[in-house]
Design a protein around this motif. Structure first.
Motif, mmCIF file in Angstrom:
data_model
loop_
_atom_site.group_PDB
_atom_site.id
_atom_site.type_symbol
_atom_site.label_atom_id
_atom_site.label_comp_id
_atom_site.label_asym_id
_atom_site.label_seq_id
_atom_site.Cartn_x
_atom_site.Cartn_y
_atom_site.Cartn_z
ATOM 1 N N THR A 1 17.047 20.632 -10.318
ATOM 2 C CA THR A 1 17.883 20.123 -9.633
ATOM 3 C C THR A 1 18.152 18.834 -9.779
ATOM 4 O O THR A 1 17.089 17.918 -9.814
ATOM 5 N N ARG A 2 19.270 18.251 -9.434
ATOM 6 C CA ARG A 2 19.339 16.824 -9.212
ATOM 7 C C ARG A 2 18.430 16.077 -8.219
ATOM 8 O O ARG A 2 17.878 15.083 -8.285
ATOM 9 N N ALA A 3 18.329 16.963 -7.136
ATOM 10 C CA ALA A 3 17.866 16.556 -5.797
ATOM 11 C C ALA A 3 16.285 16.009 -6.289
ATOM 12 O O ALA A 3 15.525 15.194 -5.834
ATOM 13 N N TYR A 4 15.539 17.218 -7.127
ATOM 14 C CA TYR A 4 14.378 16.866 -7.315
ATOM 15 C C TYR A 4 14.046 16.019 -8.165
ATOM 16 O O TYR A 4 13.121 14.997 -8.123
ATOM 17 N N PHE A 5 15.034 15.720 -9.225
ATOM 18 C CA PHE A 5 15.137 14.661 -10.264
ATOM 19 C C PHE A 5 14.951 13.365 -9.587
ATOM 20 O O PHE A 5 14.299 12.382 -10.026
ATOM 21 N N LEU A 6 15.883 13.248 -8.602
ATOM 22 C CA LEU A 6 16.107 11.909 -7.800
ATOM 23 C C LEU A 6 14.695 11.579 -7.066
ATOM 24 O O LEU A 6 14.340 10.373 -6.925
ATOM 25 N N ALA A 7 14.307 12.470 -6.610
ATOM 26 C CA ALA A 7 12.830 12.313 -5.871
ATOM 27 C C ALA A 7 11.861 11.814 -6.729
ATOM 28 O O ALA A 7 11.095 10.957 -6.453
ATOM 29 N N GLU A 8 11.698 12.419 -8.304
ATOM 30 C CA GLU A 8 10.953 12.119 -9.160
ATOM 31 C C GLU A 8 11.158 10.664 -9.482
ATOM 32 O O GLU A 8 10.125 9.751 -9.693
ATOM 33 N N ARG A 9 12.146 10.170 -9.682
ATOM 34 C CA ARG A 9 12.464 8.659 -9.884
ATOM 35 C C ARG A 9 12.001 7.796 -8.832
ATOM 36 O O ARG A 9 11.521 6.767 -8.980
ATOM 37 N N THR A 10 12.071 8.509 -7.677
ATOM 38 C CA THR A 10 11.681 7.581 -6.545
ATOM 39 C C THR A 10 10.181 7.573 -6.509
ATOM 40 O O THR A 10 9.606 6.218 -6.249
ATOM 41 N N ILE A 11 9.417 8.608 -6.637
ATOM 42 C CA ILE A 11 8.095 8.693 -6.868
ATOM 43 C C ILE A 11 7.529 7.878 -8.070
ATOM 44 O O ILE A 11 6.567 6.898 -7.810
ATOM 45 N N ASP A 12 8.112 7.836 -9.099
ATOM 46 C CA ASP A 12 7.971 6.885 -10.139
ATOM 47 C C ASP A 12 7.950 5.406 -9.809
ATOM 48 O O ASP A 12 6.952 4.657 -10.345
ATOM 49 N N THR A 13 8.851 5.095 -8.969
ATOM 50 C CA THR A 13 8.838 3.682 -8.647
ATOM 51 C C THR A 13 7.891 3.282 -7.610
ATOM 52 O O THR A 13 7.169 2.323 -7.509
ATOM 53 N N ILE A 14 7.600 4.127 -6.547
ATOM 54 C CA ILE A 14 6.373 3.929 -5.710
ATOM 55 C C ILE A 14 5.057 3.932 -6.639
ATOM 56 O O ILE A 14 4.327 2.895 -6.342
ATOM 57 N N GLU A 15 4.743 4.627 -7.401
ATOM 58 C CA GLU A 15 3.684 4.637 -8.305
ATOM 59 C C GLU A 15 3.612 3.362 -9.141
ATOM 60 O O GLU A 15 2.483 2.613 -9.094
ATOM 61 N N ALA A 16 4.814 2.864 -9.666
ATOM 62 C CA ALA A 16 4.842 1.620 -10.312
ATOM 63 C C ALA A 16 4.511 0.472 -9.385
ATOM 64 O O ALA A 16 3.698 -0.470 -9.891
ATOM 65 N N HIS A 17 5.048 0.270 -8.334
ATOM 66 C CA HIS A 17 4.770 -0.620 -7.303
ATOM 67 C C HIS A 17 3.229 -0.732 -6.827
ATOM 68 O O HIS A 17 2.594 -1.575 -6.694
ATOM 69 N N ALA A 18 2.805 0.435 -6.693
ATOM 70 C CA ALA A 18 1.205 0.640 -6.275
ATOM 71 C C ALA A 18 0.369 0.262 -7.530
ATOM 72 O O ALA A 18 -0.617 -0.423 -7.215
ATOM 73 N N ASP A 19 0.659 0.428 -8.637
ATOM 74 C CA ASP A 19 -0.153 -0.011 -10.095
ATOM 75 C C ASP A 19 -0.086 -1.248 -10.271
ATOM 76 O O ASP A 19 -1.019 -1.944 -10.933
#
Length: 494
Positions: free
Chosen positions: A189-207
Motif C-alpha cells: 500500500t502507499r501508506a506502508y511505502f510512505l512510512a518506509e520512506r520516513t523510516i529510511d530518513t530517520i535511519e539516515a539521520h541516526a547513522d
C-alpha cells in the motif's frame, strides 16, 4: 535568527493525513482503532478545538506552508482542476520551510504535495523522497517502481467490493469512486511505502554525522476517498455494527439550499444507510491502516534513539463528511465534520504527557510554531500564532498571553463553482456567513450535530450579534478583500 547551537535544536517530524475527521482519533465514539494517534495523545498534548482555515486540499496545504489564510496566499481552490483560480503560489510569499532551510535544517518530504501545479516541495527547501500520484502531483514514479519490484504493478490490480456514487453503486461509469477492497498485501500500500520512506530518513539521520537538525514531512494519501484498503483492514469494521451519526437525521430545514443540492451533485442522494455504513467501514479501516504506519515510525524513532530530540506533530489538512449529514467528501458546507481537525503534539521534556487543550487554534498556526521551535523569527506577514505558549504550559494559556477566543475559516468554491463563505467558531458557537443564502448559527454544546440553524431564533439575538462582530473583526484584521461590503452587511444585520 538568534545564535544557537545547531545540534541542540529539536528535530521536527510532521505527519499529515489527508481528509481525516477530528472525532476518529478522540477517546470514545466512534470506535476507530488509532493506536499511533493515541500514543501521541498519551505522551503529549491533544487539541480539541483545532480547525482548518479552509476545507479543500490545495488551499489548506498552502496555508500550512505559508502561515497565511487562503485569501492572503491566493490559492483559493484546488490547483489541479482546470478552473483553478491560481495554480501555483505567487513568487515572493515566504514559507516556513524556506526559513528552516536557511536556518540550517535538513528538510525532506515524502507523499502528497498538491500545493502547486508546476511547483514541487523542492521549490520550497525540501528534498523530495517520492510517493506522489498522478492525480495530485505526478512528481515522480517512486511508488510505481516500488510496486513493480514487488510484482504487483499499480495498474494490474483488480479491486473487489467496489462502491461508487451515482445511480448504480456498483458501476463506475457515471459515478465517483468511493471505496473498495484491494487484494494486495499491506506492504504494497502507499501508506506502508510512505512510512518506509520516513523510516529510511530517520535511519539516515541516526547513522550520519550531520551538522543540523532535520525537519521531515510525510503526507499520507488518506483516509481521503477512494477508501481502498487491503485485508485485514477492509473487514476490520463490520458495517452492521456501525451506528448512524446523529447528523444523519438531517432534514436541511432552515439551511442554505446548497446543502441539499450537494447530495445530488455528489451523487449520493440515492444512498441508503447500508451503502453509507459500507463506505464508513472502509473509511475507518483506512484510518487504522495509516495509524499503524504511525506506530512503525514512532518505533523507528525509539530504535534509533531520536525520540527525545524530535518534536512529532500529527494533524490533517481537513476532515471528511463520510456520511455525516448524509454528505460525501466536502464542499460549501461548514460543519465540524470537515473543519475540525485532529492535532497532537509530542515534545519530550517540554510538553506534558496526556494533556488536552481546548484553546481555539488553526492548522496554519503550525507554521509559526515550527519556526519558533527552531529559534527562527516569524515573518510579520504570517497570520500564524505559535503554539509554544500552550505547549509549554500544559495546554493552558499563560496569564500574560493574548489569544483570540475564536477561529476564522473560509471557503471560496471548488469544481461546483465559486461560493464565498466565512465562518467564526468559538468553543460554544459557530456562525457561518453565506453571501447568496441564509446564514447559519449553531449552539455546539446543545446541538453538536449542527442540525438546528438558530440564525433567526429570538433567544439567540445576543449570540448572533456577538458572533457577527467577531467575524467582522477577523475579516478586518486579516485584510479579507470581502471585508468592505461583507462587514457592512453583518453590522447592518446585527
Amino acid at each position: 535568527m538568534a545564535d544557537v547551537d545547531a545540534d541542540s535544536r529539536q528535530n521536527v517530524l510532521l505527519l499529515l493525513t489527508d481528509q481525516e475527521r477530528y472525532d476518529a482519533s478522540t477517546p470514545g465514539d466512534p470506535p476507530v482503532e488509532t493506536p499511533g494517534s493515541d500514543r501521541l495523545s498519551d505522551e503529549g498534548i491533544r487539541f480539541t478545538n483545532a480547525v482548518t482555515p479552509i476545507s479543500i486540499c490545495t488551499s489548506a496545504r498552502a496555508s500550512l506552508l505559508t502561515g497565511r489564510f487562503p485569501h492572503r496566499h491566493g490559492m483559493l481552490n484546488n490547483c489541479h482542476e482546470p478552473d483553478s483560480l491560481q495554480p501555483n503560489l505567487p513568487k515572493g510569499i515566504r514559507t516556513f520551510s524556506e526559513a528552516l532551510a536557511d536556518a540550517g535544517y535538513d528538510l525532506t518530504y515524502t507523499g502528497k504535495w498538491h500545493t502547486g501545479r508546476d511547483q514541487t516541495p523542492e521549490d520550497f527547501g525540501f528534498s523530495y523522497l517520492g510517493g506522489s500520484d498522478v492525480h495530485h502531483d505526478d512528481i515522480d514514479e517512486a511508488f510505481r517502481e516500488y510496486r513493480e519490484k514487488r510484482g504487483t504493478p499499480v495498474d494490474d490490480v483488480e479491486l473487489e467490493d467496489q462502491l461508487y456514487t451515482g445511480n448504480d453503486p456498483r458501476d463506475g461509469d457515471d459515478g465517483t469512486f468511493v471505496a473498495a477492497t484491494t487484494p494486495v498485501d499491506v506492504e504494497e500500500t502507499r501508506a506502508y511505502f510512505l512510512a518506509e520512506r520516513t523510516i529510511d530518513t530517520i535511519e539516515a539521520h541516526a547513522d550520519d554525522d550531520r551538522d543540523g537538525p532535520f525537519f521531515h514531512r510525510t503526507d499520507f494519501y488518506g483516509p481521503h476517498h477512494p477508501y481502498v484498503v487491503p485485508e485485514p483492514y477492509a473487514s476490520l469494521y463490520d458495517p452492521d455494527d456501525i451506528e448512524r451519526p446523529d447528523s444523519y437525521a438531517e432534514t436541511y430545514d432552515g439551511k442554505p439550499r446548497v446543502h441539499e443540492n450537494y447530495l445530488a451533485y455528489r451523487g449520493v442522494d440515492g444512498f441508503d444507510w447500508g451503502l453509507w455504513a459500507e463506505a464508513i467501514a472502509k473509511y475507518w479501516g483506512f484510518i487504522t491502516l495509516i495509524d499503524h504506519q504511525l506506530e512503525r515510525i514512532f518505533d523507528a524513532l525509539d530504535a534509533h534513539g531520536l525520540t527525545d530530540e524530535t518534536v512529532v506533530v500529527h494533524t490533517s489538512d481537513h476532515g471528511d463528511f463520510a456520511g455525516s449529514h448524509r454528505q460525501f467528501n466536502k464542499g460549501p458546507i461548514m460543519y465540524d465534520d470537515t473543519y475540525r481537525i485532529p492535532l497532537q503534539v509530542r515534545w519530550p521534556d517540554v510538553v506534558d504527557s496526556g494533556v488536552t487543550s481546548d484553546v481555539p487554534v488553526h492548522l496554519h498556526d503550525l507554521a509559526a510554531t515550527f519556526l519558533e521551535i527552531a529559534d527562527v523569527s516569524v515573518p510579520e506577514a504570517f497570520d500564524s500564532r505559535s503554539l509554544l505558549p500552550l505547549l509549554e504550559n500544559g495546554g493552558d494559556l499563560p496569564a500574560d498571553t493574548e489569544w483570540a477566543t475564536s477561529t476564522f475559516s473560509q471557503y471560496h468554491g471548488d469544481e461546483f463553482g465559486l461560493y464565498s463563505q466565512r465562518m467564526v467558531r468559538t468553543k460554544r458557537y459557530k456562525y457561518v456567513y453565506n453571501g447568496p443564502d441564509i446564514d447559519e448559527l449553531y449552539d455546539l454544546a446543545a446541538d453538536p450535530a449542527e442540525l438546528q440553524n438558530l440564525i433567526d431564533h429570538p433567544e439567540y439575538d445576543d449570540v448572533r450579534r456577538d458572533m457577527r462582530t467577531r467575524l467582522a473583526n477577523w475579516m478586518d484584521e486579516t485584510e479579507d478583500p470581502n471585508r468592505v461590503w461583507v462587514t457592512g452587511v453583518l453590522e447592518d444585520a446585527s
